[in-house]
Design an enzyme around this catalytic site. Structure first.
Site, mmCIF file in Angstrom:
data_model
loop_
_atom_site.group_PDB
_atom_site.id
_atom_site.type_symbol
_atom_site.label_atom_id
_atom_site.label_comp_id
_atom_site.label_asym_id
_atom_site.label_seq_id
_atom_site.Cartn_x
_atom_site.Cartn_y
_atom_site.Cartn_z
ATOM 1 N N THR A 199 18.303 -68.908 -48.585
ATOM 2 C CA THR A 199 17.670 -67.580 -48.544
ATOM 3 C C THR A 199 18.503 -66.577 -47.760
ATOM 4 O O THR A 199 18.437 -65.374 -48.025
ATOM 5 C CB THR A 199 16.256 -67.649 -47.948
ATOM 6 O OG1 THR A 199 16.316 -68.004 -46.556
ATOM 7 C CG2 THR A 199 15.381 -68.660 -48.686
ATOM 8 N N TYR A 234 18.032 -56.141 -39.805
ATOM 9 C CA TYR A 234 19.123 -56.967 -40.321
ATOM 10 C C TYR A 234 20.475 -56.303 -40.071
ATOM 11 O O TYR A 234 21.461 -56.967 -39.751
ATOM 12 C CB TYR A 234 18.930 -57.230 -41.821
ATOM 13 C CG TYR A 234 18.029 -58.400 -42.099
ATOM 14 C CD1 TYR A 234 18.503 -59.705 -41.997
ATOM 15 C CD2 TYR A 234 16.699 -58.218 -42.460
ATOM 16 C CE1 TYR A 234 17.688 -60.785 -42.246
ATOM 17 C CE2 TYR A 234 15.865 -59.290 -42.713
ATOM 18 C CZ TYR A 234 16.369 -60.580 -42.602
ATOM 19 O OH TYR A 234 15.547 -61.652 -42.839
ATOM 20 N N ILE A 245 15.832 -61.545 -48.662
ATOM 21 C CA ILE A 245 14.520 -61.603 -49.321
ATOM 22 C C ILE A 245 14.108 -63.078 -49.439
ATOM 23 O O ILE A 245 14.032 -63.649 -50.521
ATOM 24 C CB ILE A 245 14.526 -60.862 -50.667
ATOM 25 C CG1 ILE A 245 15.692 -61.286 -51.567
ATOM 26 C CG2 ILE A 245 14.583 -59.361 -50.430
ATOM 27 C CD1 ILE A 245 15.631 -60.654 -52.963
ATOM 28 N N HIS A 246 13.804 -63.647 -48.287
ATOM 29 C CA HIS A 246 13.524 -65.074 -48.182
ATOM 30 C C HIS A 246 12.411 -65.523 -49.130
ATOM 31 O O HIS A 246 12.563 -66.499 -49.871
ATOM 32 C CB HIS A 246 13.129 -65.417 -46.743
ATOM 33 C CG HIS A 246 14.141 -65.049 -45.714
ATOM 34 N ND1 HIS A 246 15.312 -65.747 -45.527
ATOM 35 C CD2 HIS A 246 14.164 -64.039 -44.796
ATOM 36 C CE1 HIS A 246 16.015 -65.200 -44.544
ATOM 37 N NE2 HIS A 246 15.332 -64.157 -44.082
ATOM 38 N N ASP A 247 11.282 -64.829 -49.087
ATOM 39 C CA ASP A 247 10.134 -65.272 -49.874
ATOM 40 C C ASP A 247 10.351 -65.072 -51.367
ATOM 41 O O ASP A 247 9.847 -65.853 -52.188
ATOM 42 C CB ASP A 247 8.868 -64.548 -49.410
ATOM 43 C CG ASP A 247 8.442 -64.955 -48.010
ATOM 44 O OD1 ASP A 247 8.887 -66.024 -47.542
ATOM 45 O OD2 ASP A 247 7.674 -64.210 -47.379
#
Length: 324
Positions: A199, A234, A245-247
């Site tokens: 991610t 970030y 955009i981890h999720d």
């Protein structure tokens, strides 16, 4: 024709949770059967309110079931208000005065009921601490073999040299409830861990975010507005022109697993000591003396991703949806 993926989304909205939810909303192969909320990016009252705000704004018809507000076996860590804002949605002033009327049925109860009602058809997409999934297992351990798959945004295995974001070895979702995570990873349902290893390379540039804002309609603009402070964080701490955009990466793994490379083996989570929250995989292709991984099911952990293709998938899904 029925959607290919019938999912329960377990979430703690959350800026990138909102990004993932809108992505799922515009996937024709996905039907969100329910949303379950948990503490994480805020307390559960806040995350439940945000889930209601987002579903109403995005036009999603799915029941929302509130879940756990505390982890299992430990005190709750400090909430990440410096990342997602005091309101969980970037302190952009877009959630003021909004209330929620959640279902009376708890998250764990809803998970059990839906899995029992649709054996082999329900996928769990968990983009938050795993407390609700662990409570569902405690309530009814027999649901595990009835779940189609479990995709978790969480963990870090060191495949890309990245092991943690809340400690040198722990990722936030897992560290927020390591006891729950270890229980979930000990169950026989098929789990894919989408951790920081992949991610962290899924970076939505400012230019791509601006394009989504311009071409993605009112909801694209909403995502831009709530992510300004998130992106700035970030830039300041990681030197990134954009945000991870981890999720969204976990949601993409559910619908496009071909974009990811995985390894398999039993996974443990450290539940004490300086390494609390660390995710540790024993590879299936290696042999070790007897230890703490014995008699545990084999699961998958992502070690590589086609990040460029994933970002394109996300962008095209949101901008294409606005013109339909």
């Amino acid at each position: 024709m029925s959607p290919q993926h019938r999912i329960i989304l377990d979430t703690d909205p959350g800026i990138d949770d909102a990004m993932a939810l809108l992505f799922l909303r515009h996937r024709p192969d996905v039907r969100i059967e329910a949303i379950t909320t948990v503490f994480g990016n805020g307390g559960v009252d806040l995350t439940t309110r945000n889930a209601h705000l987002l579903t109403r704004r995005f036009g999603i018809e799915a029941p929302i079931h509130p879940g756990a507000d505390l982890p299992m076996g430990m005190a709750r860590r400090k909430l990440a208000t410096h990342v997602h804002g005091a309101d969980g949605l970037g302190d952009a002033g877009l959630s003021q005065g909004f209330g929620a009327s959640p279902e009376a049925e708890s998250a764990a109860q809803a998970i059990v009921r839906l899995v029992r009602a649709h054996p082999g058809e329900i996928s769990l997409l968990a983009i938050a601490p795993l407390t609700n999934l662990a409570l569902a297992l405690q309530f009814d351990p027999g649901i595990a073999p009835l779940v189609k798959q479990v995709v978790v945004m969480g963990g870090a295995f060191g495949f890309a040299g990245r092991r943690g974001n809340v400690s040198p070895v722990a990722e936030a979702n897992i560290a927020n409830d390591p006891h729950a995570a270890d229980l979930v990873l000990g169950a026989v349902w098929p789990v894919t861990m989408v951790g920081l290893d992949v991610t962290s390379s899924c970076i939505l540039s400012q230019a791509a975010a601006r394009l989504i804002a311009q071409q993605g309609g009112a909801n694209g603009q909403f995502l831009w507005d709530i992510s300004r402070n998130y992106e700035a964080l970030y830039r300041e701490h990681d030197g990134i022109d954009g945000c991870c955009i981890h999720d969204v990466a976990a949601a993409a793994c559910l619908v496009r697993p071909d974009l990811f490379e995985t390894v398999s083996g039993p996974i443990r989570v450290a539940t004490e000591s300086v390494a609390i929250g660390a995710t540790l995989l024993e590879p299936d292709d290696q042999t070790f003396p007897p230890g703490a991984w014995d008699d545990r099911p084999s699961h998958k952990a992502c070690r590589a991703v086609d990040a460029q293709a994933l970002i394109a998938l996300y962008r095209d899904t949101l901008t294409g949806a606005a013109t339909q």
